[in-house]
Structures are given as C-alpha cells and as structure tokens.
Design an enzyme around this catalytic site. Sequence first.
Site, mmCIF file in Angstrom:
data_model
loop_
_atom_site.group_PDB
_atom_site.id
_atom_site.type_symbol
_atom_site.label_atom_id
_atom_site.label_comp_id
_atom_site.label_asym_id
_atom_site.label_seq_id
_atom_site.Cartn_x
_atom_site.Cartn_y
_atom_site.Cartn_z
ATOM 1 N N LYS A 122 -33.941 -50.482 5.119
ATOM 2 C CA LYS A 122 -33.574 -50.755 6.517
ATOM 3 C C LYS A 122 -34.770 -51.345 7.265
ATOM 4 O O LYS A 122 -34.641 -52.325 8.009
ATOM 5 C CB LYS A 122 -33.099 -49.463 7.200
ATOM 6 C CG LYS A 122 -31.725 -49.012 6.719
ATOM 7 C CD LYS A 122 -31.382 -47.602 7.183
ATOM 8 C CE LYS A 122 -30.111 -47.113 6.507
ATOM 9 N NZ LYS A 122 -29.764 -45.713 6.811
ATOM 10 N N GLN A 156 -32.320 -40.416 9.360
ATOM 11 C CA GLN A 156 -31.732 -40.570 8.023
ATOM 12 C C GLN A 156 -31.093 -39.250 7.573
ATOM 13 O O GLN A 156 -31.734 -38.201 7.599
ATOM 14 C CB GLN A 156 -32.811 -41.020 7.021
ATOM 15 C CG GLN A 156 -32.274 -41.327 5.639
ATOM 16 C CD GLN A 156 -31.285 -42.487 5.608
ATOM 17 O OE1 GLN A 156 -31.485 -43.512 6.252
ATOM 18 N NE2 GLN A 156 -30.201 -42.313 4.868
ATOM 19 N N ASP A 210 -26.381 -45.666 14.885
ATOM 20 C CA ASP A 210 -25.569 -45.252 13.737
ATOM 21 C C ASP A 210 -24.123 -44.968 14.156
ATOM 22 O O ASP A 210 -23.233 -44.896 13.309
ATOM 23 C CB ASP A 210 -26.160 -43.982 13.090
ATOM 24 C CG ASP A 210 -26.919 -44.293 11.814
ATOM 25 O OD1 ASP A 210 -26.691 -45.372 11.227
ATOM 26 O OD2 ASP A 210 -27.746 -43.450 11.395
#
Length: 290
Positions: free
Chosen positions: A53, A97, A120
Amino acid sequence: MAALVIDGKAAAQKSGEEVRERVRFLREKGTIPCLGVILVGEDPASLSYVTAKEKALAETGMASRDLRLAADTDEATLLSHIAALNEDPAVHGILVQLPLPAHIREDRVISAIDPRKDVDGFHPVSVGNLVLGKRGFVPCTPQGVVTLLREMNIPLAGAHAVVVGRSNIVGKPLVNLLSRREINATVTLCHTGTRDLARYTLDADILIAAAGKAGLITADMIREGAAVIDVGVNRVPDPSAKKGYRLRGDVDFEGAAERASVITPVPGGVGPMTIAMLLRNVVQAAEDSE
Ligand code: NAP
C-alpha cells in the site's frame, strides 16, 4: 465457451493514472495527500500488505505516515495514536491494518477513526452512509469489484448478482453497493446457512465469490455466460511451489472459465483493484479536506 480473463492489474493501473492526475492537481495547490498507516505486530502477511500500500501511495505522488507498533501495544496507546492522526491536518486518511492482536478490540479502534479520514470505509458512519445511499467512503474491495465490472462493460442494472460471503469488509458492503439505485442490480446474499448454494449461483448473471474457501465454486455451479468475480485468496499447499503453497481463489478457475463469459484470475484480478481503490479514497479524503 472460453471466458475472457479480466486483467485486474491493467484496470488498477488505469485507475492509478486517474489518481495521479488528481494528486498532481492537489500538489500544485500545496496539498500532499497523506495516509497514516498503523501496523501493530509483525504478522508477515500484514507487513507485506502495508508495504504494498505504501509503495502504491508513493508511486502516485502521495505520502504515508508510518506507525509500526509492537505486538504487545495496549489498546489505549493505539487509540492515542489514532487521536493524534485524527487531529493532524497533514494526514488525510487513516488505515489500521487488520487483523489486530487479540487483546485489542477491533470495533473500538475502527470507531476511533475520524469518519472523514476513514479511507477503509469500516467506520459505523461509513457503513451507515453506504446503507443509506449517502456519500461516504466505500470499502476498497467491494468498490474494486464494481469498478472491474464497469470496466468490462458488464450490464449491472437489472442483472442478478449473487454474492457468496457476508463479511463486513466484502460481502455486506458489496450487497449494499450493488443494490444502490445507480447500479440497480438484484442481489442475493449467500453464506454458510444457505441451503443448496448451487440453486442460487446457477441463477447468477454475475457471481461474486468471497467465502475464503478454495475451489468452493465449481463449473457446474455457474450459469453459461455468467460474469464470475473471484475475491477469495487462499493458500493451498503445493510442495512444488517455492513458498510451499499457491494462491487460489474460491472458484475452480479452469472449469469455470469454460462456462463463464468473463472471469477474474487469482492472483491478478480483484487484488490489485483493492489497493487502487484505497488510493482513490485517500485522494478523495485530501480533496474533501480542502
Ligand atoms: P470471512 O470474514 O471469513 O467471511 C467469509 C464469508 O464466507 C462468511 O460470511 C461465511 O459465511 C461465508 N462462507 C464460508 N464458507 C462458505 C460456504 N462453504 N458456503 C457459503 N458461504 C461460505 O472472509 P472475508 O474477509 O470476507 O474474505 C473472503 C475471502 O476474500 C478470503 O479468501 C480473503 O482472503 C479474500 N479477500 C480478498 C481481498 C482482495 O483484495 N483480493 C480482500 C479481502 C478479502 P458465514 O457468515 O455463515 O460464516
């Protein structure tokens, strides 16, 4: 029939070029879009996702603010880092994460992120906006699936889309996205409680597998000419492979490719699109902060 294999990498690259253009515009005005990335612990898979990412962010001219925390970091400490990123005007998006170590409550952490920085799309406010059909961040994988279908000119309005899997990060948001009025698919959601899965999958114009079970969807479960999107990423032991395993999707690719009109491979299908959509969400967050 031999299906057309959808190239997720090419679609991701195309999306990346659009993002790069938007980033250039922001940078000219003095804003460098920046993602705060928090990784707790040293899980190798999580580390490789985070690295991928951050690399993709750099390639499109965006910045990242790295926070690597020890596996025994307590919840309060993690929450204080999130609060600091929430307050920092130079940080436009925040990504924690997942999964987190077992002693940290995931829902507490997700809810602590400012919804304006929730790239997200997992915060309850983002989930609510998606369900209500309002503007907000949409989780990356479902957004990637829909973008791929659009790229391939697969008709969505009026189509019967069958989603296998009801997780909060893939299945549920995908169902909400596909049933939005501007997309207008008719959606069936299947899970482990579904009796006779094939009965539903055989009726799908668009079949999306997100169960995390290698080879769950076999050719005889696919309608001739359907579009098949395989979200699953499963490690299947293979002593002949360098790492001792191979990545396989939820769909039996070889068999399915004989029946489907289009199909995504694993790897190289939905995976690259997930990161591409994250980049899109980060640049969006930066634009919205202007
Ligand atoms: P998850 O949280 O484990 O959810 C799996 C879902 O599939 C559950 O709703 C489960 O039903 C359902 N399911 C499992 N076995 C089934 C069966 N035999 N028949 C019908 N339904 C079944 O998984 P996830 O996080 O959504 O991920 C799904 C897969 O996508 C995984 O392989 C994951 O690695 C992959 N993934 C890929 C990307 C990407 O970027 N390519 C991103 C995210 C996830 P119940 O609810 O009844 O248990």
